[in-house]
Scaffold this motif. Structure first.
Motif, PDB file in Angstrom:
ATOM      1  N   LEU A 103      16.864   8.936  15.081  1.00  0.00           N
ATOM      2  CA  LEU A 103      15.867   9.526  14.621  1.00  0.00           C
ATOM      3  C   LEU A 103      14.922   8.765  13.445  1.00  0.00           C
ATOM      4  CD1 LEU A 103      16.674  13.468  15.055  1.00  0.00           C
ATOM      5  CD2 LEU A 103      15.299  12.038  16.243  1.00  0.00           C
ATOM      6  N   LYS A 107      11.748   4.506  17.270  1.00  0.00           N
ATOM      7  CA  LYS A 107      10.354   5.278  18.038  1.00  0.00           C
ATOM      8  C   LYS A 107      10.758   5.161  19.343  1.00  0.00           C
ATOM      9  CE  LYS A 107       7.113   6.445  15.394  1.00  0.00           C
ATOM     10  NZ  LYS A 107       5.809   6.625  15.399  1.00  0.00           N
ATOM     11  N   ARG A 111      10.695  11.620  21.226  1.00  0.00           N
ATOM     12  CA  ARG A 111      11.485  11.981  20.092  1.00  0.00           C
ATOM     13  C   ARG A 111      11.180  13.211  19.220  1.00  0.00           C
ATOM     14  NH1 ARG A 111       9.498   9.493  15.632  1.00  0.00           N
ATOM     15  NH2 ARG A 111      10.719   9.427  13.757  1.00  0.00           N
ATOM     16  N   ARG A 112       9.545  13.365  19.596  1.00  0.00           N
ATOM     17  CA  ARG A 112       9.299  15.001  19.080  1.00  0.00           C
ATOM     18  C   ARG A 112       9.789  15.850  19.404  1.00  0.00           C
ATOM     19  NH1 ARG A 112       3.620  15.951  16.905  1.00  0.00           N
ATOM     20  NH2 ARG A 112       4.214  15.789  14.808  1.00  0.00           N
ATOM     21  N   MET A 115      13.345  16.404  18.342  1.00  0.00           N
ATOM     22  CA  MET A 115      13.311  16.875  16.900  1.00  0.00           C
ATOM     23  C   MET A 115      13.042  18.434  17.073  1.00  0.00           C
ATOM     24  SD  MET A 115      11.253  13.834  15.260  1.00  0.00           S
ATOM     25  CE  MET A 115      10.602  14.733  13.619  1.00  0.00           C
ATOM     26  N   ARG A 170      16.358   6.761   6.413  1.00  0.00           N
ATOM     27  CA  ARG A 170      14.894   6.240   6.314  1.00  0.00           C
ATOM     28  C   ARG A 170      14.812   5.563   4.888  1.00  0.00           C
ATOM     29  NH1 ARG A 170      11.238  10.175   6.371  1.00  0.00           N
ATOM     30  NH2 ARG A 170      13.176  11.526   6.685  1.00  0.00           N
TER      31      ARG A 170
ATOM     32  N   LYS B 277       5.824  17.382  11.137  1.00  0.00           N
ATOM     33  CA  LYS B 277       4.699  16.484  10.633  1.00  0.00           C
ATOM     34  C   LYS B 277       5.281  15.017  10.598  1.00  0.00           C
ATOM     35  CE  LYS B 277       3.215  18.530   6.958  1.00  0.00           C
ATOM     36  NZ  LYS B 277       2.508  18.578   5.949  1.00  0.00           N
ATOM     37  N   GLU B 278       4.434  14.111  11.512  1.00  0.00           N
ATOM     38  CA  GLU B 278       5.092  13.043  11.678  1.00  0.00           C
ATOM     39  C   GLU B 278       4.800  12.179  10.253  1.00  0.00           C
ATOM     40  OE1 GLU B 278       6.486  10.468  13.661  1.00  0.00           O
ATOM     41  OE2 GLU B 278       7.092  12.348  15.043  1.00  0.00           O
ATOM     42  N   ASP B 280       5.509  12.374   7.191  1.00  0.00           N
ATOM     43  CA  ASP B 280       6.853  12.060   6.380  1.00  0.00           C
ATOM     44  C   ASP B 280       7.970  11.113   7.007  1.00  0.00           C
ATOM     45  OD1 ASP B 280       5.685  13.872   5.044  1.00  0.00           O
ATOM     46  OD2 ASP B 280       7.213  15.440   5.466  1.00  0.00           O
ATOM     47  N   TRP B 281       7.740  11.175   8.540  1.00  0.00           N
ATOM     48  CA  TRP B 281       8.778  10.446   9.364  1.00  0.00           C
ATOM     49  C   TRP B 281       8.347   9.000   9.602  1.00  0.00           C
ATOM     50  CZ3 TRP B 281      13.437  11.897  11.213  1.00  0.00           C
ATOM     51  CH2 TRP B 281      13.773  13.025  10.790  1.00  0.00           C
ATOM     52  N   GLU B 282       7.040   8.804   9.764  1.00  0.00           N
ATOM     53  CA  GLU B 282       6.641   7.377   9.922  1.00  0.00           C
ATOM     54  C   GLU B 282       6.651   6.256   8.921  1.00  0.00           C
ATOM     55  OE1 GLU B 282       2.500   7.624  11.746  1.00  0.00           O
ATOM     56  OE2 GLU B 282       3.492   8.425  13.518  1.00  0.00           O
TER      57      GLU B 282
END
Lengths: 282, 287
Positions: A103, A107, A111-112, A115, A170, B277-278, B280-282
């Motif tokens: 995750l 991408k 994926r969403r 999650m 990340r 919410k993307e 933070d993820w992107e």
């Protein structure tokens, strides 16, 4: 009366200044409400002779510690608690770390949705989730089994074990991994020698939260673990209702100790930020 | 050709790494939820579709008492916790003294104390032969707090549990309001109340709502506190649910769970939305 007047609010307000006075009042009130009861638990746990209506015990002793440690049911419950905590953390780690890594790094379509699937168990009240699991447990014979209780504990730990490590992964620069790959390291070697050491603090904090969460799990275990799997928290319900208050105090301290030790060991990594993250996740 | 093979390998890797966690989640979360919703509409004896469990929950006098009582306790808890937490948060945010810093570090730690331990510790103090009573006795007054086995005690316990969380959210919201804005408003002659109601409160409104929604949800479904120090009738929904489940009335238990899920729908939405919410993820994801 005049000799004690320095203790009066008027006098204190004058010497401290009004603002300061109210601040001290707030601090004392805060400590009494949030830490006072625990302090009194400590007093109870080491009480010897303690009769009504004495405010403090006449004598101090370890007699209630001996009493608690002689209860086979309570000793057994400690073993169960740690078994479930260790197993659920290890199993969550094994299952969730790969998912967290994917995750964090890739991408892909869906994926969403994935999650979302991981999040939904935490979005709704736990007691409803335990009931839902329990209804199925009855059908498939998982009621009162080790696996059944373990899965209840996993429900509490999996989300954290995905979200916090994903954040940690990340924050590891991709370039670092690529450099290792360019130098000829395989993907597993890169993961264990480059990514994991850098992401370690985040993963350790997640493990800590999961461990504390599992030790503290009470409702779910009470619903699906009986009659065999009475963990410390499940026993605590009975201790509160049936045991002498002083024995309950000893058991309370036994319940807090692992958490305190973990926090002490992990204090380097725990900031207000991580605590708040743990709050929101839980 | 080689590219296609690479894509394949990547897809396989992603699937393989996600599969274990995903399968367990489907098994312990998704399937149970679906099963519960279906069960709540099925008659336990005949297996035919029915609405009788929901009709029972909302028309039977005892069952309805539980629901109304639960909502009432939750609303009171939210109101009292939010007021106290807001005051504490204002203090923590806008004063910079040793005492405020001390409270600022100490208020989050109770999270690490198991709920049962906190409840037990408070019980030993407030019960009728507890510490408070003993202190009063020393002055010759036989004062009994009377906080156990009634609604007052449950609300008190709930408030103690919820203040740290609510304070944390509001402090975070208030940290976005700069002191210079507040000061300049005060310079222009705005009263403290005006500054609060026209500036601070509106700016933190969204987070206050979020905190309220979460506190509401956690109290709609609370079990341990009312089980140990609540009264016997009416019951809070969490206790009622456990009782129904222990009596093996699974279809009714399923319906109660669905009602609890529905009461928590707003907080569930907020929770899912903020965590998905993307943004933070992107930021650091490659490609």
């Amino acid at each position: 009366m005049s000799s004690l007047s320095f203790l009066g609010p008027r006098h204190m307000a004058r010497t401290l200044g009004r603002r300061k006075f109210w601040e001290v009042v707030l601090l004392v009130g805060f400590l009494l409400v949030f830490y006072g009861p625990l302090l009194y638990t400590l007093v109870l746990a080491f009480a010897g002779q303690y009769t009504y209506p004495d405010i403090l015990p006449k004598t101090w002793s370890l007699q209630w510690w001996k009493y608690v440690l002689k209860q086979p049911a309570l000793i057994k419950s400690m073993v169960y608690s740690f078994e479930f905590a260790i197993c659920s953390v290890l199993l969550s780690l094994a299952v969730c770390l790969p998912a967290a890594y994917v995750l964090a790094r890739y991408k892909f379509t869906g994926r969403r949705l994935i999650m979302f699937t991981f999040l939904i168990g935490n979005a709704f009240p736990k007691i409803g989730m335990y009931t839902s699991m329990g209804i199925i447990y009855y059908k498939v014979g998982l009621m009162g089994t080790f696996l059944g209780v373990l899965l209840v504990h996993m429900l509490g730990s999996m989300m954290q074990m995905i979200w916090l490590p994903a954040g940690a992964f990340r924050s590891v620069p991709v370039q670092q991994e690529e450099a290792a790959r360019d130098a000829g390291a395989g993907p597993l070697r890169t993961f264990f020698y480059v990514t994991l050491p850098m992401a370690w603090p985040g993963i350790a904090v997640a493990c800590m939260f999961a461990f504390i969460g599992s030790l503290g799990e009470s409702v779910g275990t009470l619903m699906v673990g009986l009659p065999t799997y009475r963990t410390m928290m499940v026993e605590m319900y009975g201790v509160i209702l049936d045991y002498p208050a002083t024995a309950g105090a000893v058991f309370s301290i036994l319940l807090i100790m692992p958490n305190l030790l973990l926090i002490l060991v992990m204090r380097k990594y725990i900031g207000a930020d991580t605590i708040s993250k743990g709050y929101k996740m839980g | 050709m080689g590219q296609a093979k690479e894509t394949w390998k990547k897809t396989l890797l992603i699937v393989a790494m996600l599969a274990p966690a995903l399968l367990i989640t489907i098994g312990i979360v998704i399937y149970p939820i679906i099963n519960t919703v279906i069960n709540s509409f099925v008659d336990a004896e005949t297996g035919a579709p029915t609405l009788r469990y929901y009709t029972y929950l909302f028309t039977d006098e005892l069952a309805r008492d539980h629901i109304v009582y639960t909502l009432w306790i939750a609303v009171l808890t939210v109101a009292i916790s939010m007021i106290l937490a807001y005051l504490l948060a204002l203090y923590l945010r806008f004063s910079d003294t040793k005492i405020s810093k001390t409270i600022g570090t100490l208020y989050l730690l109770p999270r690490f104390i198991p709920n049962l331990v906190t409840i037990y510790a408070v019980m030993t103090i407030v019960r009728d032969s507890g510490l408070i009573n003993r202190i009063f006795m020393a002055f010759g007054v036989n004062f009994k707090p009377g906080l156990l086995f009634n609604s007052k005690g449950v609300i008190m316990m709930n408030v103690i549990f919820n203040i740290p969380f609510a304070t944390m959210i509001i402090v975070a919201a208030l940290s976005g309001i700069s002191e210079s804005i507040v000061e300049s408003a005060r310079d222009v002659g705005a009263s403290r109340f005006r500054v609060f109601f026209q500036m601070i409160l509106p700016l933190s409104f969204k987070d206050v709502m979020i905190a309220m929604v979460f506190i509401f949800m956690s109290n709609i479904s609370s079990f341990t506190t009312p089980y140990l120090i609540g009264r016997n009738h009416p019951l809070l929904l969490g206790v009622y649910l456990r009782k129904t489940f222990a009596n093996r009335e699974y279809n009714l238990a399923a319906a109660i769970s669905v009602v609890i899920f529905l009461f928590s729908a707003v907080s569930a939405f907020v929770y899912l939305y903020t965590n998905l919410k993307e943004k933070d993820w992107e930021s650091r994801a490659p490609q």
